[in-house]
Design a protein around this motif. Structure first.
Motif, PDB file in Angstrom:
ATOM      1  N   ASP A   1      78.925 -28.831  15.383  1.00  0.00           N
ATOM      2  CA  ASP A   1      77.863 -27.846  15.235  1.00  0.00           C
ATOM      3  C   ASP A   1      77.602 -27.135  16.561  1.00  0.00           C
ATOM      4  O   ASP A   1      77.528 -27.779  17.607  1.00  0.00           O
ATOM      5  N   GLY A   2      77.447 -25.836  16.514  1.00  0.00           N
ATOM      6  CA  GLY A   2      77.117 -25.093  17.724  1.00  0.00           C
ATOM      7  C   GLY A   2      78.314 -24.648  18.529  1.00  0.00           C
ATOM      8  O   GLY A   2      78.144 -23.938  19.526  1.00  0.00           O
ATOM      9  N   GLY A   3      79.518 -25.090  18.150  1.00  0.00           N
ATOM     10  CA  GLY A   3      80.706 -24.571  18.812  1.00  0.00           C
ATOM     11  C   GLY A   3      81.510 -25.508  19.683  1.00  0.00           C
ATOM     12  O   GLY A   3      82.692 -25.225  19.947  1.00  0.00           O
ATOM     13  N   PRO A   4      80.971 -26.627  20.208  1.00  0.00           N
ATOM     14  CA  PRO A   4      81.810 -27.497  21.046  1.00  0.00           C
ATOM     15  C   PRO A   4      83.023 -28.028  20.290  1.00  0.00           C
ATOM     16  O   PRO A   4      82.958 -28.281  19.081  1.00  0.00           O
ATOM     17  N   ILE A   5      84.106 -28.196  21.018  1.00  0.00           N
ATOM     18  CA  ILE A   5      85.334 -28.753  20.471  1.00  0.00           C
ATOM     19  C   ILE A   5      85.586 -30.100  21.147  1.00  0.00           C
ATOM     20  O   ILE A   5      85.560 -30.201  22.374  1.00  0.00           O
ATOM     21  N   ALA A   6      85.831 -31.122  20.343  1.00  0.00           N
ATOM     22  CA  ALA A   6      86.155 -32.443  20.882  1.00  0.00           C
ATOM     23  C   ALA A   6      87.601 -32.782  20.546  1.00  0.00           C
ATOM     24  O   ALA A   6      88.033 -32.610  19.407  1.00  0.00           O
ATOM     25  N   GLN A   7      88.332 -33.221  21.561  1.00  0.00           N
ATOM     26  CA  GLN A   7      89.692 -33.702  21.357  1.00  0.00           C
ATOM     27  C   GLN A   7      89.717 -35.175  21.758  1.00  0.00           C
ATOM     28  O   GLN A   7      89.344 -35.509  22.886  1.00  0.00           O
TER      29      GLN A   7
END
Length: 384
Positions: free
Chosen positions: A253-259
């Protein structure tokens, strides 16, 4: 008002995690410390009742720690009015039926994860507990460890500004079991027994991401079995049918990307067995389970790419260490304290069976993405 004794049935504590973290370092430590203080100033003292399949192991543990009651008969425990809480640390495929029976018996439930073998089953358990009006919780221990508590402190303070990305690295080499004994049980590597790193670790990543950074809305993943053959505890070769590594991208939510990379087939070259690198517009942090380092925008050096010469910049020494600023207790014990207060004083406890079900939902989405090669969106679900 007088203190109260709360009977806690503990199923599966003959295993390493259940014994060390939940029995000795949590419940027995709290009992020996005089219990958990409640908001009204009284205390609740947990009294464990051991449940399991091996009479010998249960008897040995009970004698070693001065535990009065143990049994191999789960039904007798669930029918005992002196026991208010049922805890489950069994292997995954045995957990669902036991938790379901505990809910039907009106016991408050606290359990390891995954809470069931499928998302649908885990969601049903959450709905059953909600309908029965029993308190319920899922172990989400990593949130209570020093490194992530420091990371939470940074998030809450606004240190990062707008969070852009999270990169997680988890894993270590689990020996195959031929020339050196494996340090994890063999069922972890058999899909037919509920094994696999996605089902094991994605529920962890779900609650870390959800509680620290935001809800997960989509996942793209690749789960693989790097080592197709392993050797059992008795030295017999077997086919490793479960995934032993997974490489995933989570959209929040809100745009962060987790790898996040998860692997039991990787040799460790990092500060801790798991680390999360968080980048934001105002600062960055690298947090493990115990330590956390930061670099603020104002202290960020100007890196220059130069393939023609040695890079002599000591990058890691340019980061600052986040101080403890408090004493940290064992993470499992800390969550047990919160759950016991929740049971006895109705204090808030967000780590419930519904949260555990959402972790399984994300794991299943990851497996679907791996099988299809597609990005899989995660639908919002409701408890009621």
């Amino acid at each position: 008002m007088a203190d109260q004794v709360l009977g806690v049935a503990m199923n599966g504590v003959t295993g390493r995690m259940g014994y060390r973290q939940h029995l000795t370092r949590s419940i027995l430590a709290l009992r020996d410390a005089g219990g958990v203080e409640l908001p009204d100033g009284t205390r609740v003292v947990p009294e464990p009742v051991l449940v399991g399949r091996s009479e010998r192991k249960l008897q040995e543990i009970a004698a070693r720690h001065g535990i009065a009651k143990w049994t191999t008969d789960l039904d007798s425990v669930l029918s005992d009015d002196g026991i208010g809480v049922y805890f489950d640390a069994q292997i995954t495929h045995a957990r669902e039926d036991a938790v379901r029976a505990a809910i039907a018996a009106g016991k408050h439930v606290y359990t390891e994860k995954p809470t069931a073998g499928t998302f649908d089953a885990a969601l049903e358990l959450a709905k059953l507990a909600h309908a029965a009006g029993v308190k319920n919780g899922v172990v989400q221990d990593k949130l209570f460890l020093p490194g992530l508590l420091k990371l939470r402190r940074l998030v809450d303070s606004g240190f990062f500004g707008r969070i852009l990305s999270i990169r997680g690295e988890f894993g270590y080499w689990v020996f195959e079991g031929d020339w050196q004994p494996a340090q994890r049980p063999s069922w972890n590597y058999r899909a037919e027994d509920g094994g696999g790193i996605v089902l094991d670790m994605f529920p962890h990543w779900h609650y870390v991401l959800e509680h620290l950074f935001g809800s997960v809305r989509a996942v793209t993943a690749r789960a693989v079995t790097h080592l197709p053959q392993r050797w059992s505890e008795t030295g017999q070769p077997y086919a490793a049918t479960a995934d032993d590594a997974a490489y995933a991208i989570f959209e929040l939510d809100g745009g962060p990307i987790a790898q996040i990379n998860s692997s039991w087939c990787v040799r460790v070259d990092r500060g801790e067995l798991v680390e999360f690198h968080v980048d934001g517009t105002e600062g960055s942090a690298v947090a493990g389970l115990h330590h956390c380092r930061v670099q603020h925008r104002s202290m960020t050096p100007k890196a220059v790419w130069d393939p023609d010469g040695d890079d002599t910049i000591p990058y890691r020494s340019q980061w600052a260490t986040v101080p403890d600023n408090t004493e940290f207790t064992n993470g499992f014990r800390a969550q047990w304290e919160l759950f016991l207060r929740h049971v006895c004083a109705d204090t808030p406890f967000p780590h419930d069976l519904f949260s555990g079900a959402r972790g399984l939902q994300m794991a299943e989405a990851g497996l679907r993405s791996s099988h299809s090669g597609d990005r899989v969106e995660i639908e919002e679900v409701e408890l009621g």
